[in-house]
Design a protein around this motif. Structure first.
Motif, PDB file in Angstrom:
ATOM      1  N   UNK A  44      68.080  32.623 -28.543  1.00 57.69           N
ATOM      2  CA  UNK A  44      69.215  33.303 -29.181  1.00 57.69           C
ATOM      3  C   UNK A  44      69.593  32.651 -30.508  1.00 57.69           C
ATOM      4  N   UNK A  45      69.016  31.495 -30.795  1.00 57.76           N
ATOM      5  CA  UNK A  45      69.300  30.720 -32.005  1.00 57.76           C
ATOM      6  C   UNK A  45      70.791  30.403 -32.110  1.00 57.76           C
ATOM      7  N   UNK A  46      71.335  29.986 -30.965  1.00 60.16           N
ATOM      8  CA  UNK A  46      72.739  29.591 -30.888  1.00 60.16           C
ATOM      9  C   UNK A  46      72.852  28.349 -30.013  1.00 60.16           C
ATOM     10  N   UNK A  56      80.682  24.244 -29.415  1.00 62.83           N
ATOM     11  CA  UNK A  56      79.686  25.318 -29.449  1.00 62.83           C
ATOM     12  C   UNK A  56      80.246  26.631 -29.990  1.00 62.83           C
ATOM     13  N   UNK A  57      81.401  27.031 -29.544  1.00 61.06           N
ATOM     14  CA  UNK A  57      81.957  28.315 -29.979  1.00 61.06           C
ATOM     15  C   UNK A  57      82.193  28.330 -31.489  1.00 61.06           C
ATOM     16  N   UNK A  58      82.753  27.245 -32.003  1.00 59.23           N
ATOM     17  CA  UNK A  58      83.035  27.153 -33.442  1.00 59.23           C
ATOM     18  C   UNK A  58      81.734  27.169 -34.252  1.00 59.23           C
ATOM     19  N   UNK A  59      80.738  26.424 -33.799  1.00 61.03           N
ATOM     20  CA  UNK A  59      79.456  26.385 -34.517  1.00 61.03           C
ATOM     21  C   UNK A  59      78.757  27.737 -34.434  1.00 61.03           C
ATOM     22  N   UNK A  60      78.784  28.375 -33.261  1.00 65.55           N
ATOM     23  CA  UNK A  60      78.158  29.694 -33.131  1.00 65.55           C
ATOM     24  C   UNK A  60      78.831  30.718 -34.050  1.00 65.55           C
ATOM     25  N   UNK A  61      80.145  30.635 -34.201  1.00 68.44           N
ATOM     26  CA  UNK A  61      80.850  31.531 -35.128  1.00 68.44           C
ATOM     27  C   UNK A  61      80.372  31.291 -36.562  1.00 68.44           C
ATOM     28  N   UNK A  62      80.186  30.020 -36.922  1.00 71.59           N
ATOM     29  CA  UNK A  62      79.699  29.693 -38.269  1.00 71.59           C
ATOM     30  C   UNK A  62      78.273  30.221 -38.470  1.00 71.59           C
ATOM     31  N   UNK A  63      77.426  30.070 -37.457  1.00 67.69           N
ATOM     32  CA  UNK A  63      76.058  30.579 -37.554  1.00 67.69           C
ATOM     33  C   UNK A  63      76.049  32.102 -37.688  1.00 67.69           C
ATOM     34  N   UNK A  64      76.937  32.785 -36.960  1.00 67.08           N
ATOM     35  CA  UNK A  64      77.043  34.242 -37.084  1.00 67.08           C
ATOM     36  C   UNK A  64      77.468  34.637 -38.498  1.00 67.08           C
ATOM     37  N   UNK A  65      78.436  33.907 -39.040  1.00 68.12           N
ATOM     38  CA  UNK A  65      78.891  34.183 -40.413  1.00 68.12           C
ATOM     39  C   UNK A  65      77.747  33.961 -41.402  1.00 68.12           C
ATOM     40  N   UNK A  66      76.953  32.930 -41.174  1.00 68.48           N
ATOM     41  CA  UNK A  66      75.807  32.667 -42.041  1.00 68.48           C
ATOM     42  C   UNK A  66      74.790  33.799 -41.954  1.00 68.48           C
ATOM     43  N   UNK A  67      74.565  34.283 -40.745  1.00 66.20           N
ATOM     44  CA  UNK A  67      73.601  35.365 -40.558  1.00 66.20           C
ATOM     45  C   UNK A  67      74.063  36.625 -41.299  1.00 66.20           C
ATOM     46  N   UNK A  68      75.344  36.939 -41.217  1.00 69.29           N
ATOM     47  CA  UNK A  68      75.882  38.110 -41.917  1.00 69.29           C
ATOM     48  C   UNK A  68      75.736  37.938 -43.431  1.00 69.29           C
TER      49      UNK A  68
END
Length: 127
Positions: A44-46, A56-68
């Protein structure tokens, strides 16, 4: 399509990297986030949201923002006649991600503050 991967999955802590290919040009860069590889989910690359990874939740949110941000910049690049130089690509990416232009260099104090913040996110409390 952008992918996130660990620079050194066998290390105790390793940075998460971004890899994207546009018209044969590859763009790679560290996200600025380092984690313990045990909590990384390569499928899932998370980061796995487990008890020993409260960040984890905060970092995953940052990774999602990066992906967008990467998807938006990629669409802009594909609409242009040529692929930009890496510095220009990442300038556009960070502009989309944070809404401001990144500075090309940091002062020592700014670098240390960023380092401490990254370590705070990757190290468990009281260690």
């Amino acid at each position: 399509m952008a992918t996130f991967y660990l620079k050194n999955p066998k290390a105790e802590a390793t940075p998460i990297y971004i890899n994207i290919s546009i018209r044969g040009e590859k763009f790679r860069r560290s996200t600025g986030i380092s984690i313990n590889p045990e909590i990384w989910n390569p499928k899932t690359q998370t980061i796995r949201e487990v008890r020993n990874a409260p960040q984890a939740k905060k970092i995953n949110e940052r990774l999602r923002a990066m992906r967008v941000a990467l998807e938006v910049v990629t669409a802009e690049v594909l609409a242009a006649p040529s692929v930009p130089e890496p510095a220009e690509f990442w300038r556009r990416f960070f502009s989309r991600l944070d809404g401001v232009q990144p500075r090309l260099s940091l002062s020592f104090t700014e670098y240390m503050e960023n380092f401490i913040e990254c370590r705070r996110l990757t190290v468990a409390a009281n260690t």
